[in-house]
Design a protein around this motif. Sequence first.
Motif, PDB file in Angstrom:
ATOM      1  N   SER A 131     106.994  -3.580  53.320  1.00  0.00           N
ATOM      2  CA  SER A 131     107.438  -2.711  52.316  1.00  0.00           C
ATOM      3  C   SER A 131     106.323  -1.433  52.227  1.00  0.00           C
ATOM      4  CB  SER A 131     107.772  -3.180  50.823  1.00  0.00           C
ATOM      5  OG  SER A 131     108.320  -2.160  50.067  1.00  0.00           O
ATOM      6  N   GLY A 132     106.836  -0.221  52.103  1.00  0.00           N
ATOM      7  CA  GLY A 132     106.000   0.847  51.661  1.00  0.00           C
ATOM      8  C   GLY A 132     105.698   0.936  50.311  1.00  0.00           C
ATOM      9  N   LEU A 133     106.572   0.445  49.596  1.00  0.00           N
ATOM     10  CA  LEU A 133     106.254   0.295  48.240  1.00  0.00           C
ATOM     11  C   LEU A 133     105.956  -1.145  47.808  1.00  0.00           C
ATOM     12  CD1 LEU A 133     109.297   2.134  46.816  1.00  0.00           C
ATOM     13  CD2 LEU A 133     107.149   3.085  47.002  1.00  0.00           C
ATOM     14  N   PRO A 134     104.904  -1.372  46.763  1.00  0.00           N
ATOM     15  CA  PRO A 134     104.460  -2.665  46.253  1.00  0.00           C
ATOM     16  C   PRO A 134     105.717  -3.184  45.599  1.00  0.00           C
ATOM     17  CG  PRO A 134     103.679  -0.885  44.739  1.00  0.00           C
ATOM     18  CD  PRO A 134     104.230  -0.316  46.094  1.00  0.00           C
ATOM     19  N   LEU A 135     105.693  -4.804  46.155  1.00  0.00           N
ATOM     20  CA  LEU A 135     106.935  -5.390  45.491  1.00  0.00           C
ATOM     21  C   LEU A 135     106.315  -6.459  44.566  1.00  0.00           C
ATOM     22  CD1 LEU A 135     108.882  -6.111  48.599  1.00  0.00           C
ATOM     23  CD2 LEU A 135     109.247  -4.306  46.932  1.00  0.00           C
ATOM     24  N   ASP A 136     106.433  -6.213  43.192  1.00  0.00           N
ATOM     25  CA  ASP A 136     105.589  -6.890  42.207  1.00  0.00           C
ATOM     26  C   ASP A 136     106.964  -7.971  41.860  1.00  0.00           C
ATOM     27  OD1 ASP A 136     104.107  -8.311  40.260  1.00  0.00           O
ATOM     28  OD2 ASP A 136     104.444  -6.788  38.851  1.00  0.00           O
ATOM     29  N   HIS A 137     106.913  -9.239  42.195  1.00  0.00           N
ATOM     30  CA  HIS A 137     107.972 -10.310  41.885  1.00  0.00           C
ATOM     31  C   HIS A 137     107.369 -11.556  42.280  1.00  0.00           C
ATOM     32  CE1 HIS A 137     111.347 -12.516  42.272  1.00  0.00           C
ATOM     33  NE2 HIS A 137     112.135 -11.490  41.919  1.00  0.00           N
ATOM     34  N   ALA A 138     107.678 -12.445  41.085  1.00  0.00           N
ATOM     35  CA  ALA A 138     106.912 -13.725  41.190  1.00  0.00           C
ATOM     36  C   ALA A 138     107.287 -14.653  42.441  1.00  0.00           C
ATOM     37  CB  ALA A 138     107.451 -14.697  39.752  1.00  0.00           C
ATOM     38  N   ALA A 139     108.283 -14.449  43.038  1.00  0.00           N
ATOM     39  CA  ALA A 139     108.613 -15.099  44.329  1.00  0.00           C
ATOM     40  C   ALA A 139     108.280 -14.826  45.518  1.00  0.00           C
ATOM     41  CB  ALA A 139     110.332 -15.131  44.538  1.00  0.00           C
ATOM     42  N   LEU A 140     107.326 -13.586  45.469  1.00  0.00           N
ATOM     43  CA  LEU A 140     106.667 -12.993  46.884  1.00  0.00           C
ATOM     44  C   LEU A 140     105.037 -13.190  46.484  1.00  0.00           C
ATOM     45  CD1 LEU A 140     108.904  -9.728  46.598  1.00  0.00           C
ATOM     46  CD2 LEU A 140     109.155 -11.854  48.086  1.00  0.00           C
ATOM     47  N   GLU A 141     104.838 -13.732  47.656  1.00  0.00           N
ATOM     48  CA  GLU A 141     103.078 -14.046  47.559  1.00  0.00           C
ATOM     49  C   GLU A 141     102.714 -12.827  48.657  1.00  0.00           C
ATOM     50  OE1 GLU A 141      99.857 -17.338  49.493  1.00  0.00           O
ATOM     51  OE2 GLU A 141     102.121 -17.935  49.493  1.00  0.00           O
ATOM     52  N   PRO A 142     101.457 -12.185  48.166  1.00  0.00           N
ATOM     53  CA  PRO A 142     101.059 -11.105  49.030  1.00  0.00           C
ATOM     54  C   PRO A 142     100.394 -11.642  50.006  1.00  0.00           C
ATOM     55  CG  PRO A 142     100.487 -10.640  46.637  1.00  0.00           C
ATOM     56  CD  PRO A 142     101.085 -11.995  46.814  1.00  0.00           C
ATOM     57  N   LEU A 143     100.454 -11.185  51.226  1.00  0.00           N
ATOM     58  CA  LEU A 143      99.697 -11.707  52.483  1.00  0.00           C
ATOM     59  C   LEU A 143      98.528 -10.532  52.961  1.00  0.00           C
ATOM     60  CD1 LEU A 143     102.860 -13.032  54.331  1.00  0.00           C
ATOM     61  CD2 LEU A 143     101.001 -14.241  53.133  1.00  0.00           C
ATOM     62  N   ALA A 144      97.902 -11.166  53.631  1.00  0.00           N
ATOM     63  CA  ALA A 144      96.714 -10.022  54.245  1.00  0.00           C
ATOM     64  C   ALA A 144      97.371  -9.164  55.266  1.00  0.00           C
ATOM     65  CB  ALA A 144      95.571 -10.830  54.961  1.00  0.00           C
TER      66      ALA A 144
END
Length: 161
Positions: A131-144
């Motif tokens: 995404s070009g925008l940050p996706l703040d959601h409990a089901a989504l784990e940020p990756l490097a």
Amino acid sequence: MSRLESFIRRMSAQRDVIDHVAQALPLPEDGAILEIGLGNGRTFDHLREKFPGRRIVAFDRALGAHSSSTPPPGDLVLGEIVETARAFAGTNAALVHADIGTGYDDKDAVTLTWLPDIVAGALGAGGIAISGLPLDHAALEPLALPATVDSKRYFLYRRRA
């Protein structure tokens, strides 16, 4: 930085993240790719090249893509994305790419009230979100991100099981 330089950096980041996913992050075996924001179709074309054989469903308000980068009618969903993309919740998408930011903080804040839910809801377990925008959601784990991409320029996530 000029708007041109900013655009070039965004496009380079987008390409680098998509290429990184194609080369280094396995996608679930099944599931379509969702392209949220078809625009002129350049990214759709790149996704088609990097993920051959995958169904790619593209969303946009209206068709503005080059004819060579237009999905077939069954894979093109036109209308307000906030409404049309909700129908894809639970479809276990393997990858969702969303590049619908405007660069206007107030408009992007409105988009961020619904985009994270739509992306998380469409992805299957282990699916990838770019995404070009940050996706703040409990089901989504940020990756490097790849080393070439600034952490404030583009965002990468995996859907938790």
